[in-house]
Design an enzyme around this catalytic site. Structure first.
Site, PDB file in Angstrom:
ATOM      1  N   ASN A   4     -28.307  25.947  65.630  1.00 59.80           N
ATOM      2  CA  ASN A   4     -29.327  26.429  65.991  1.00 59.80           C
ATOM      3  C   ASN A   4     -30.179  25.874  67.125  1.00 59.80           C
ATOM      4  O   ASN A   4     -31.003  26.504  67.930  1.00 59.80           O
ATOM      5  CB  ASN A   4     -30.528  26.769  64.752  1.00 59.80           C
ATOM      6  CG  ASN A   4     -30.368  28.189  64.201  1.00 59.80           C
ATOM      7  OD1 ASN A   4     -30.749  29.063  64.839  1.00 59.80           O
ATOM      8  ND2 ASN A   4     -29.765  27.995  63.014  1.00 59.80           N
ATOM      9  N   ASN A   6     -25.737  32.040  55.933  1.00 56.06           N
ATOM     10  CA  ASN A   6     -26.643  33.045  56.364  1.00 56.06           C
ATOM     11  C   ASN A   6     -26.202  34.297  55.897  1.00 56.06           C
ATOM     12  O   ASN A   6     -25.388  34.620  55.163  1.00 56.06           O
ATOM     13  CB  ASN A   6     -26.410  33.020  57.945  1.00 56.06           C
ATOM     14  CG  ASN A   6     -24.982  33.087  58.539  1.00 56.06           C
ATOM     15  OD1 ASN A   6     -24.062  33.630  57.671  1.00 56.06           O
ATOM     16  ND2 ASN A   6     -24.750  32.615  59.387  1.00 56.06           N
ATOM     17  N   ILE A   7     -26.619  35.469  56.555  1.00 57.19           N
ATOM     18  CA  ILE A   7     -26.553  36.964  55.819  1.00 57.19           C
ATOM     19  C   ILE A   7     -25.409  37.506  56.288  1.00 57.19           C
ATOM     20  O   ILE A   7     -25.080  37.915  55.530  1.00 57.19           O
ATOM     21  CB  ILE A   7     -27.740  37.662  56.609  1.00 57.19           C
ATOM     22  CG1 ILE A   7     -27.624  37.827  58.382  1.00 57.19           C
ATOM     23  CG2 ILE A   7     -29.404  37.407  56.374  1.00 57.19           C
ATOM     24  CD1 ILE A   7     -28.494  38.968  58.967  1.00 57.19           C
ATOM     25  N   CYS A  45     -36.183  28.436  56.964  1.00 60.46           N
ATOM     26  CA  CYS A  45     -34.455  28.686  57.133  1.00 60.46           C
ATOM     27  C   CYS A  45     -34.661  28.800  58.739  1.00 60.46           C
ATOM     28  O   CYS A  45     -35.209  28.104  59.556  1.00 60.46           O
ATOM     29  CB  CYS A  45     -33.988  29.689  56.564  1.00 60.46           C
ATOM     30  SG  CYS A  45     -34.839  31.472  56.658  1.00 60.46           S
ATOM     31  N   SER A  46     -33.964  29.719  59.264  1.00 60.42           N
ATOM     32  CA  SER A  46     -34.152  30.051  60.828  1.00 60.42           C
ATOM     33  C   SER A  46     -35.568  30.759  61.054  1.00 60.42           C
ATOM     34  O   SER A  46     -36.373  30.270  61.965  1.00 60.42           O
ATOM     35  CB  SER A  46     -33.101  30.935  61.169  1.00 60.42           C
ATOM     36  OG  SER A  46     -31.749  30.178  61.007  1.00 60.42           O
ATOM     37  N   GLY A  71     -37.268  32.322  58.646  1.00 63.07           N
ATOM     38  CA  GLY A  71     -38.096  32.486  57.202  1.00 63.07           C
ATOM     39  C   GLY A  71     -38.525  33.849  56.823  1.00 63.07           C
ATOM     40  O   GLY A  71     -39.407  33.947  56.208  1.00 63.07           O
ATOM     41  N   ASP A 126     -35.481  35.532  55.325  1.00 64.85           N
ATOM     42  CA  ASP A 126     -34.359  35.788  54.184  1.00 64.85           C
ATOM     43  C   ASP A 126     -34.246  34.779  53.228  1.00 64.85           C
ATOM     44  O   ASP A 126     -34.809  34.930  52.099  1.00 64.85           O
ATOM     45  CB  ASP A 126     -33.078  35.914  55.063  1.00 64.85           C
ATOM     46  CG  ASP A 126     -32.944  37.256  55.930  1.00 64.85           C
ATOM     47  OD1 ASP A 126     -33.583  38.088  55.431  1.00 64.85           O
ATOM     48  OD2 ASP A 126     -32.743  36.798  56.983  1.00 64.85           O
ATOM     49  N   LYS A 134     -36.974  41.623  56.424  1.00 65.42           N
ATOM     50  CA  LYS A 134     -36.474  42.771  57.334  1.00 65.42           C
ATOM     51  C   LYS A 134     -35.870  43.946  56.454  1.00 65.42           C
ATOM     52  O   LYS A 134     -34.709  44.253  56.703  1.00 65.42           O
ATOM     53  CB  LYS A 134     -35.793  42.525  58.718  1.00 65.42           C
ATOM     54  CG  LYS A 134     -36.691  41.399  59.279  1.00 65.42           C
ATOM     55  CD  LYS A 134     -36.148  41.458  60.848  1.00 65.42           C
ATOM     56  CE  LYS A 134     -34.775  41.041  60.792  1.00 65.42           C
ATOM     57  NZ  LYS A 134     -34.417  41.147  62.382  1.00 65.42           N
TER      58      LYS A 134
END
Lengths: 670, 718
Positions: free
Chosen positions: B403, B428-429, B490-491, B493, B495, B532
């Site tokens: 990242n 990740n997602i 996380c990235s 914040g 998820d 989201k």
């Protein structure tokens, strides 16, 4: 003194490995006495919990670890068991054995001693214990785990002694050819007048009562095996068709494996019968009359007969044994199986696969309701009650001669296979899927599972009813009969014949026994199914004397019942009756019946439980198999709703009983 | 308790099921007058909402009493309620619907029965359940290609909310369905006609494809294939003549993906009324007050009132007392999307906190920001018990490093002396989305048979669940036993961070294990902090392959389910509650999960224009209650996050398979509810009797078993 400081190497004291050190040898008594004087009074205190004939071989103070809270107490090794006696805990006279603290010697599957970082497995006598153990771990073959840490401070020698004593006692017990039951006597019970908690099916009256209960009118109790000369593995009594003579029975049974001919297992109130028998004796050469006898027995007044070969599709004994061993290895707390590979490792044991295939077969059979089985499915509503289930196990497993001793590996014979445990697991699966249909609870199944390893009663300790009877000296009343081996029965060390595994109060406290009841069981749940419903479609007369073979989920017509009549060579080729029909992966319950059309598509009778056996529906019995795991030991064991449900039920009953009906019955109507 | 104050006041509602056809004998052993009332609280016909107290909820054109939904018969009322509580898209044949064995459900059943029995005479529009505000668009004759029972002829009705299919050949309808469901579930056999019913909210649809072309020959090869977000596919075969497929395709596309056609999402058209307003469940000020905030170290700030500091954060934030608003603004420049560290939860005793944020903008050059470093130190100092602040970076280490290339990164040791950083290895997602896809492959339509466990293992779904749970356990343990404040990111914040903080809070704080507490938890950590939802679920959006979609929230609910399996008495809600939340995550019937963040919701006036899912749930709470729930304060739950103890949530992921369907409702729970009702009844009866007898007997102490003696004993357990 032959022990020294920590870190030195020890060898086992020579006198301990002497083979002649009998259970009751004077030396062992002496050894007990060798313990320091300060321990004498303690020792006598400990001995108070002993069974007659039981001797304490060694003991050491320690703390039970793992389970919360940590318990200080004493680890004791006797000639029959290893037990942990918590401080201040008094063995009650009524429950001479403890399901919680006792480990029967035969049950010990693995023993580990730990000191600092080193950890040694001990089971063979003679394997040197190179240190004084700080902690020992006893892994039961029933998946239990006992972890005891020894107190430091001058008591190390005792820790060493008790560890070695366990190793040797265990070795001796496994050497013993036939394990003698733990001699038990129940206080305050005059033997003989005692009524067993469930009918043990040792008298013809029991069988007659049971037959009437099932409403099997066209069947009778045969006494042909009263002397066990038809088959030693069969019960003394069993049910045969009314019209069949005893001489015919004798004739017919001779052509079956070990003389285990076809006999009634269970009678469906709709008219169908469930029969069981061993395989046909391939080498026999029956004459016409014999064949007729076999046929009439199998047919038993029905026009349609379906044969089910349980060998087909079901795991072999060796399979079951291997799966169980693998499962046990996998469930060890330090199992090497990687966390992320757990699921495939579990699949690799194939245990769940076998559970699945048994359930599946049983579910097919219960649809057919005319065949023979090895593991009977609980389709009888009555069998789902606590009492009914115990009778079922007694009849179909104990009385029917399941070789418990051999299968559980007590004798060390090669046919060891925990088929019975597989059956208990199957029942647990049913309980999971139908939580309201069973009166007994998971705890009961757990107790049953464990009791298979506790050598306290004869129920699971002998291979056949004959041996059981022999052992218990039951033949006294039939002394005119010659019973081979009877005279050799050693008097004195036999288990109390009056006791069976069903005397739960030997090992379980009354609170524990209360937990055997499933609070979710709703007796009103299935009242309809208890009533015999006429199922006329089951009775639809078909072509006369049609015979079907059920295999791989399909029915195949057979033009003959016995394999011998026309072509005896068929059997020489294969032990199967017929070439396999096309393999169908769907089971019977999924097809549009798969039954011959003339049987008609009748709705399944109510009250029938057909288990789901898809992969996701078969679960691991964690509470049983993972008991030794640290997460269970560490008391983060998932809570259960059972206790609160029990409390609730009791509270409601209390209300119902005391609160309303007694105190206030008159003004109720107001 | 005075007589009549109990839940069954006024005697037992003179058998609401008086002429219940239930065949089972019950209430044996005591006079029929005292037959236990079945847990009737569930489905008693409700009084229409009238009066001032409830006015607040009434919105839209329908004035109380005069709306189109008033004045219908009780049965209609009940049936709308029935659909309200079991709205989920579900395939069910009549026989597999909860049978009337349990009276609490027979009303629901009856309404359906009535529908099917009288169906022919009814106006077609009446044959389909309809919500207020729902309008019928079209209906068509189709062949539903059921993956379990083969092709079934039926009529499909499409409204602006749902796709509803009812099979036509009721009598011929597949003996096997009927038989199977009765084998599989209960011993109960239904004798009435059964029709297969499919009730799918359009919001659940992820993709619509045409299958077969003008030239295709084979039977039933021409039609539509609909992929759903809830682990199933629907296939319909249509006639090739007459553009019927084109029509259906266009209508479905239009109403399933309204955003692409500038149509409103159904939640804005829904005119349902409930007697509870779910939007009032979460009030941030109240929730922080419950936690004991503000206090000496933490203050509530309105700096984000107009979403100027951070457009994806809520308006109200809790920050360290010693950090000024200017400090916050400077910190915001160093955190991805300005998502600064703010308080999520404070331990009531040791005052350690869980703080959430996004990654620091370290970048390739290893930038530092004095304000951010100072701010973290201030957070650390709010708790004087330990010298270090614990930072949990939810990502795997390599991802965090990667990242940096896009300007992100993590807190390095040299910059943040007083912090310890741990990576939690949660993927990740995209990884989660692919994993769930694999799960669907092995469970739908057919369950992988021969190698179930290893197939399950190869999806890695349970492994991901395990990592999320393990991370949350670490956070909870650090706060509770380690007495150290924790910062989670996380990235961005929104998820993994939301998963970790909310699960840790669930473990730490028993309040969140109640129904309303859980709603507050979801509302706070997920909805207000900008998970989201719109992007992850794709409400009303036709782009099924959008890389932003991911089952993060489903994964969280799965973790909650795993916890509830391990602690069956710790949660006030049951499995149905969780499944209902997931069903309406997609359904678009409620505004709860719409949009990505609070600012967008405010702009769309979601709370004014839509109904909250919590209105539905809270107005019918009994249905979602776990009867085994035992309230406990201050108990920290540490689930066992080991593969040996995690299970696939069969009742959710494989619920469409008729062979796997479990007995619903759970018979043990049901039995327990009955026992609870019995107990309440006895207590009440006892009180009444005692009153009656004490009126006769002047000395009440002579009464042998008064409630004063009985009840404490009984109550201690609950």
């Amino acid at each position: 003194m032959w022990w020294g400081g920590r870190g030195q190497s020890f060898n086992i004291a020579p006198q301990k490995v002497e083979p002649d050190l009998g259970l009751s040898g004077p030396k062992s008594v002496q050894r007990t006495g060798m313990l320091e004087p300060r321990s004498c009074q303690l020792s006598s205190h400990l001995a108070s919990g002993c069974l007659p004939g039981e001797q304490i071989l060694a003991w050491a103070p320690g703390v039970r670890k793992g389970l919360e809270p940590e318990l200080p107490g004493t680890l004791i090794c006797t000639n029959v068991r290893v037990t942990f006696q918590p401080c201040g805990w008094q063995r009650s006279q009524e429950t001479p054995l403890s399901s919680e603290y006792d480990f029967a010697l035969v049950n010990i599957g693995r023993l580990e001693a730990v000191n600092g970082l080193s950890r040694v497995q001990l089971l063979r006598p003679g394997s040197p214990l190179k240190f004084i153990p700080e902690e020992i771990l006893i892994h039961g073959r029933d998946f239990r785990l006992l972890r005891v840490a020894f107190e430091a401070g001058g008591l190390e020698p005792q820790a060493f002694q008790v560890t070695m004593a366990i190793v040797q006692a265990r070795a001796r017990s496994s050497q013993a050819q036939q394990y003698a039951g733990i001699p038990l006597s129940k206080a305050g019970q005059s033997s003989g007048s005692r009524k067993p908690p469930i009918p043990l099916l040792e008298t013809s009256e029991d069988w007659e009562t049971e037959r009437k209960k099932q409403g099997a009118k066209s069947w009778r109790v045969s006494t042909v095996n009263e002397r066990f000369d038809v088959a030693t593995s069969l019960p003394r009594y069993f049910w045969v068709p009314k019209r069949t003579l005893d001489s015919e029975v004798r004739r017919a049974f001779g052509h079956f494996h070990q003389g285990r001919g076809p006999r009634l297992s269970w009678h469906h109130r709709g008219g169908s019968d469930l029969l069981r028998c061993g395989g046909f004796y391939t080498a026999s050469d029956p004459n016409k009359e014999d064949i007729r006898a076999v046929e009439s027995m199998l047919q038993a007044g029905h026009s349609d007969v379906v044969l089910v070969d349980t060998v087909d599709e079901l795991p072999t004994l060796a399979d079951v044994q291997l799966a169980h061993l693998k499962l046990r290895a996998l469930c060890l707390p330090d199992s090497s199986a990687a966390e992320e590979k757990w699921l495939s490792a579990l699949e690799g044991t194939r245990w769940l696969d076998y559970v699945r295939s048994c359930l599946r077969k049983a579910s097919d059979i219960s649809v057919l309701v005319t065949s023979r089985v090895r593991s009977i499915v609980l389709q009888v509503p009555e069998a789902r009650t606590l009492l009914g289930f115990q009778s079922l196990v007694q009849r179909e497993w104990v009385a029917a001669g399941h070789p418990f001793l051999t299968r559980l590996g007590v004798t060390g014979a090669s046919e060891e296979a925990p088929v019975f445990l597989l059956f208990v697991d199957c029942v647990w699966q049913l309980l999971q899927q139908f939580p309201a249909e069973f009166e007994f609870s998971e705890f009961f199944l757990l107790a049953l599972h464990d009791s298979a390893r506790v050598p306290d009663t004869l129920t699971f300790l002998r291979d056949t009813p004959w041996e059981r009877g022999k052992q218990s000296g039951q033949f006294n009343s039939y002394t005119q009969i010659y019973t081979p081996g009877y005279s050799q029965t050693p008097a004195g060390n036999s288990a109390n014949p009056q006791l069976s595994v069903w005397d739960w109060d030997l090992r379980y406290s009354s609170e524990q026994i209360l937990q055997f009841h499933n609070p979710g069981y709703d007796p009103e749940h299935c009242p309809d199914s208890l009533l015999p419903r006429q199922q006329p479609s089951f009775m639809v007369p078909g072509p006369p004397n049609s015979v079907w073979l059920f295999s791989r989920g399909a029915l195949t017509p057979l033009n003959q019942l016995c394999p011998w009549r026309d072509s005896p060579s068929l059997l020489a080729v294969s032990s199967r009756w017929l070439p396999r029909p096309a393999i169908s992966s769907e089971s019977l319950a999924d097809q549009e019946w798969g039954l011959p059309s003339h049987w008609g598509a009748c709705p399944l009778p109510p009250g029938l439980l057909l288990p789901g056996y898809l992969g996701p529906q078969i679960k691991l019995w964690r509470r049983c198999y993972l008991r030794g795991r640290p997460e269970f030991q560490g008391n983060s064991i998932p809570l259960d709703t059972q206790p609160i449900s029990c409390e609730m039920r009791d509270a409601v009953h209390q209300f119902k009983g005391d609160g309303l009906q007694n105190s206030f019955s008159p003004p109720l109507a107001a | 308790m005075p007589p009549g104050a109990g839940p069954f006041k006024g005697g037992f509602p003179a058998a609401p099921r008086g002429k219940s056809p239930a065949p089972r004998a019950r209430g044996r052993g005591f006079p029929s007058a005292f037959r236990p009332p079945r847990p009737c609280h569930v489905m008693l016909p409700r009084q229409p909402a009238r009066g001032g107290g409830r006015r607040a909820v009434a919105r839209g054109g329908a004035a109380a009493g005069g709306g189109p939904w008033r004045g219908r018969s009780g049965a209609r009322e009940a049936s709308s309620l029935a659909t309200a509580v079991a709205p989920g898209p579900r395939v069910s044949s009549m026989a597999s619907a909860p049978t009337s064995k349990y009276n609490s459900h027979s009303l629901e059943n009856e309404s359906i029965k009535r529908t099917s029995r009288d169906g022919v005479n009814w106006d077609l529009s009446e044959a389909v359940p309809r919500l207020p505000g729902e309008t019928r668009i079209t209906d068509k004759e189709v062949i539903y290609i059921c993956p379990f029972n083969g092709p079934i002829k039926g009529r499909v009705y499409i409204t602006n909310y749902r796709l509803y299919l009812r099979s036509l050949e009721t009598s011929a309808l597949t003996f096997s369905i009927k038989a199977r469901s009765s084998w599989q579930k209960t011993s109960y056999t239904e004798s009435h006609d059964s029709a297969l019913i499919l009730d799918v909210p359009l919001g659940v649809i992820s993709r619509i494809e045409k299958m077969g072309g003008a030239t295709s020959r084979g039977e039933n090869s021409y039609g539509l294939d609909i992929t759903c977000k809830d682990m199933r596919n629907l296939r319909f075969a249509l006639k090739q003549e007459g553009h019927s497929r084109r029509d259906m395709f266009e209508i479905l596309t239009r109403y399933a993906f309204p955003l692409a056609h500038s149509l409103p999402i159904f939640a804005f058209l829904n005119e349902e009324k409930f007697n509870v307003d779910g939007w009032t469940v979460y009030n941030p000020v109240e929730e922080y007050r419950r936690q004991g905030l503000p206090n000496h170290h933490w203050r509530i700030t309105f700096i984000n009132k107009c979403y100027e500091l951070c457009d994806t954060y809520p308006a109200l934030l809790v920050v360290p007392y010693r950090a000024s608003d200017d400090d916050l603004r400077r910190v915001a420049t160093f955190r991805s999307r300005n998502r600064i560290p703010v308080l999520s939860w404070i331990h009531p005793e040791n005052k350690t906190v869980i703080v959430r944020c996004s990654q620091p903008l370290v970048g390739m050059s290893g930038k530092r920001n004095k304000d951010d470093e100072k701010y973290l130190d201030v957070i650390r100092e709010t708790n004087r018990q330990i010298s270090k602040l614990t930072i949990y970076d939810a990502r795997p280490n390599v991802n965090a490093v990667a990242n940096k290339a896009t300007g992100g990164g993590y807190e390095s040791d040299d910059a943040y002396h007083n912090a310890e950083l741990f990576f939690l290895d949660i993927h990740n997602i995209h990884v989660m989305r692919e994993s769930l896809k694999k799960v669907k492959d092995i469970v739908y339509p057919n369950v992988e048979e021969s190698h179930w466990l290893s197939s399950l293992e190869s999806t890695h779904w349970l492994e991901h669940i395990k990592l999320v749970l393990t991370g949350a356990i670490q956070v909870a343990d650090r706060v509770s036993s380690g007495k150290s404040s924790v910062l989670v990111h996380c990235s961005d914040g929104w998820d993994r961070t939301a998963q970790l903080t909310s699960l840790a809070m669930l473990m730490l704080d028993s309040f969140y294990r109640s129904i309303e507490g859980f709603e507050i938890l979801v509302q706070k950590e997920w909805i207000s902090f900008g998970h989201k939802f719109a992007s992850r679920i794709g409400h009303g959006d036709k782009n099924h392959a959008d890389a932003d979609r991911s089952p993060i929230f489903l994964q969280f609910i799965d973790c909650v389910w795993q916890m509830s399996k391990q602690f069956p008495t710790a949660f006030e809600f049951n499995e149905r509650f969780l499944i209902t939340i997931l069903d309406h995550l997609y359904s678009c019937r409620f505004g709860t999960f719409l949009y990505n963040c609070e600012s967008a919701r405010e702009k769309q006036k979601v709370t004014e224009r839509t109904v909250s899912l919590w209105s539905l749930i809270n107005s019918n709470k009994d249905k979602f209650k776990n009867p085994f729930y035992t309230k406990e304060i201050n108990r920290v739950l540490y689930p066992v996050a080991s593969m040996r103890h995690l299970e696939l949530w069969v009742n959710y992921y494989i619920r469409w398979n008729p062979r796997i369907k479990q007995q619903q409702p759970n018979p043990v729970e049901q039995r327990y509810v009955e026992l609870l009702a019995l107990r309440d009844e006895y207590i009440q009866r006892l009180e009444e009797l005692q009153l009656a007898s004490s009126a006769k007997l002047p000395d009440p102490s002579t009464s042998p078993a008064g409630p004063s003696q009985m009840m404490p004993h009984v109550r201690t357990h609950f």
